[in-house]
Design an enzyme around this catalytic site. Structure first.
Site, PDB file in Angstrom:
ATOM      1  N   LYS A  48       5.967  10.295  74.180  1.00 42.34           N
ATOM      2  CA  LYS A  48       5.928   9.922  75.487  1.00 42.34           C
ATOM      3  C   LYS A  48       5.461  11.150  76.342  1.00 42.34           C
ATOM      4  O   LYS A  48       5.538  12.343  76.011  1.00 42.34           O
ATOM      5  CB  LYS A  48       7.343   9.613  76.090  1.00 42.34           C
ATOM      6  CG  LYS A  48       7.722   9.447  77.203  1.00 42.34           C
ATOM      7  CD  LYS A  48       9.328   9.080  77.419  1.00 42.34           C
ATOM      8  CE  LYS A  48       9.243   8.085  78.841  1.00 42.34           C
ATOM      9  NZ  LYS A  48      10.675   8.125  78.995  1.00 42.34           N
TER      10      LYS A  48
ATOM     11  N   SER B 171      12.067   3.506  80.853  1.00 41.76           N
ATOM     12  CA  SER B 171      10.688   4.272  81.257  1.00 41.76           C
ATOM     13  C   SER B 171       9.898   4.652  80.071  1.00 41.76           C
ATOM     14  O   SER B 171       8.558   4.769  80.078  1.00 41.76           O
ATOM     15  CB  SER B 171      10.859   5.436  82.122  1.00 41.76           C
ATOM     16  OG  SER B 171      11.958   6.537  81.096  1.00 41.76           O
TER      17      SER B 171
ATOM     18  N   SER C 151      16.416   4.563  78.841  1.00 48.00           N
ATOM     19  CA  SER C 151      15.130   4.599  79.034  1.00 48.00           C
ATOM     20  C   SER C 151      14.320   4.621  77.463  1.00 48.00           C
ATOM     21  O   SER C 151      13.292   4.503  77.429  1.00 48.00           O
ATOM     22  CB  SER C 151      14.500   5.722  79.782  1.00 48.00           C
ATOM     23  OG  SER C 151      14.343   5.595  81.024  1.00 48.00           O
TER      24      SER C 151
END
Lengths: 481, 101
Positions: free
Chosen positions: A82, A157, A181
């Site tokens: 990420k 997210s 997330s």
């Protein structure tokens, strides 16, 4: 050249294939790269991917293997990262314009620990800007599509990480979870996502959103893989003062040795999570089927209560935004990142931040600044911290009556792009995931089945007390059998 | 129109955020909505409840005060938006007065 099967293939299977000589790391990485070439134009999971670098890393892995000097059985397996988890020599924009020009001079501890086992950090995955969002629509650069249905969001997210794994663009991925997330996008994309206990995984090199809630965790094809990646990244780190000193390990083994049945295991069902009208019918059906399955595997089901659940969203959006407003104050256009020149120093701050941050980040900075501002601190921030205590106690009480909790992950399946335009509605959809970050316990999202109407994946969540990852992974593996 | 709950201009000034005129009406509406929602916490009696700042109860984490090599200076400076002579970060003038950089 061998083309190894990589579609949906877990890390532990790829490790065996590499060990038996069925394929090389270069062949493995090349297979993922070909799929990305063919499919990521639609999915848009990657913000950046340095092909030469990952192929070079694969060549080095193959040389180590040929010399009998592999770093671990996982040497040569690519793991997507990420974009808020920094890796040396790679961009780390957090999907924000304000950090677009920045190249990280160092590795986060999580990435360094992956490298130490020979895993290949594989590209920079899209996310909601600064991890603020539940759909990946808040990325400043691109919208990632759900591989199960490109009309729908992958969640957020960590939507890029979830899409990367679901589309088999890498063997697994790292995400971060501040209010769900990791778990929510895992549920939306039909994969496994683990939020470790707060402090289990070092936050050093994780760009801070809400420091008392943020935690890095694995997103994988199966439960054993989640244990494998947690084994690699967990454990005390002197670089993070909130890192827990407790020994960490044996997580993959806990999954591998999971009992066949739930005999003697008490699974709690928090009644507030199953309130009338709180779940879409198709989601409720799949979650109920999981409960039935647990029961048929011998679990004793116990109804428990988490009475302050209805305040969790309010508490979260006070605490998380307050911490974010302080953490994001460092992005001022001076030492690194985007600078937009103004007429003087202060004007340069205003312009750099005004142009650098997107709408949702601005909204949260404003809210966080407001709840911390003079005259409002006691009414909002201090009050939220007290209710956080009550939420934490709710879990302590519940875990006296059961071993793990079983809950839904999300009220609905993945929604379509643009379907949720009201920020408050978007926040309210986090109801089943955020209390866990406030309490600091660990939890895992598991693919439980498909919604009959849309055909989209539905997740089910298991929650365990702090430091209970081994128990959590064992229970997850039993449920997934 | 309902009374605004939050003075956006004031809060934005505290946060050093430039907002465009077009953004303001939607931001005002969104934030008023959210502030209305989080105000639900006022209905709880919290007498005697200690605040939780942190999920893990760690306090006073110390390390030995030993000098160690740090990150490479040039690589750190490479991310700066503007440099002077390659090793100082150029920023706008901080204190008012004569001269400027």
């Amino acid at each position: 050249m061998a083309i190894p099967e990589t579609k949906g293939r877990p890390i532990h299977a790829l490790a065996q294939e590499l060990a038996s000589g069925g394929c090389t790391a270069v062949e493995l990485v090349s297979t993922y790269l070909s799929r990305i070439d063919a499919e990521d134009g639609v999915i848009k999971a990657f913000l950046k991917l340095d092909r030469e670098r990952v192929l070079r890393a694969a060549e080095e892995s193959d040389r180590r293997r040929a010399a009998g000097k592999t770093l671990s059985v996982y040497d040569g397996i690519p793991i997507g990262i990420k974009d808020c988890i920094v890796a040396e020599g790679e961009t780390c924009s957090c999907a924000s314009k304000i950090l677009e020009p920045v190249v990280s001079p160092y590795d986060s501890t999580a990435v360094a620990r992956l490298r130490a086992q020979g895993f290949i950090p594989f590209g920079r995955l899209n996310m909601d800007e600064f991890a603020m969002g539940s759909s990946c629509e808040n990325s400043a650069f691109q919208k990632t599509a759900n591989p199960r249905d490109p009309q729908r969001v992958p969640g957020g997210s960590s939507g890029g990480s979830a899409a990367c794994v679901a589309a088999s663009f890498a063997a697994g991925a790292l995400g971060s979870d501040t209010g769900g997330s990791i778990r929510q996008p895992a549920a939306f994309c039909g994969i496994v996502g683990l939020k470790p206990t707060y402090g289990r995984v070092s936050r050093s090199g994780l760009v801070a959103f809400a420091s008392s809630l943020d935690q890095i965790g694995p997103m994988t094809h199966d439960v054993e893989d989640a244990g494998i990646l947690l084994d690699a990244i967990a454990g005390h780190d002197p670089m993070d003062a909130t890192s827990l000193p407790d020994p960490a390990g044996g997580f993959a083994e806990a999954a591998r040795n999971a009992p066949e049945s739930f005999r003697g295991v008490k699974i709690g069902l928090p009644k507030e999570y199953f309130a009338e009208g709180g779940l879409a019918a198709g989601v409720e059906k799949v979650v109920r089927e999981s409960i039935e399955k647990a029961k048929s595997l011998g679990a004793e089901l116990v109804e428990v209560s988490l009475p302050h659940t209805k305040y969790a969203v309010a508490v979260y959006y006070i605490i998380a935004t307050a911490e974010a407003s302080a953490n994001l104050a460092r992005f001022d256009g001076m030492r690194y990142g985007k600078r937009v020149d103004g007429k003087d120093l202060v004007d340069t701050y205003f312009k750099s931040r005004g142009e650098g941050f997107g709408d949702e980040v601005k909204r949260r900075i404003l809210l966080g600044t407001y709840v911390l501002s003079s005259g409002y601190y006691d009414a909002y921030y201090l009050r939220a911290q007290k209710v956080r205590t009550l939420i934490r106690r709710d879990f302590e009480q519940a875990f006296k009556q059961c071993d793990v909790l079983l809950t839904p992950v999300t009220p609905t399946v993945a929604f379509k792009f643009g379907e949720k335009s009201d920020p408050l509605q978007m926040y309210l959809s986090d109801i089943f995931t955020i209390a866990l970050n406030l309490s600091g316990n660990c939890g895992i999202s598991l693919p439980a089945g498909l919604d009959a109407e849309s055909g989209m994946p539905v997740g089910v969540q298991l929650l365990a007390p702090a430091m209970g990852e081994a128990k959590l992974l064992g229970a997850a593996q039993t449920l997934m059998r | 129109m309902e009374e605004a709950r939050i003075d956006i201009g004031y809060v934005a000034a505290l946060a050093r955020l430039e907002l465009s005129e077009e953004q303001l009406p939607k931001l005002q509406k969104d934030l008023d909505n959210i502030v209305g929602y989080i105000a639900s916490l006022s209905e709880l009696d919290l007498t005697g409840v200690e605040p939780t700042a942190h999920a893990a109860a760690l306090t006073n984490v110390w390390r030995e005060d030993e000098p160690k090599p740090s990150y490479d200076r040039d690589r750190m400076l490479a991310n700066a938006p503007a440099l002077i002579d390659g090793d100082l970060i150029r920023v706008p003038q901080v204190l008012p007065g004569e001269g400027s950089n």
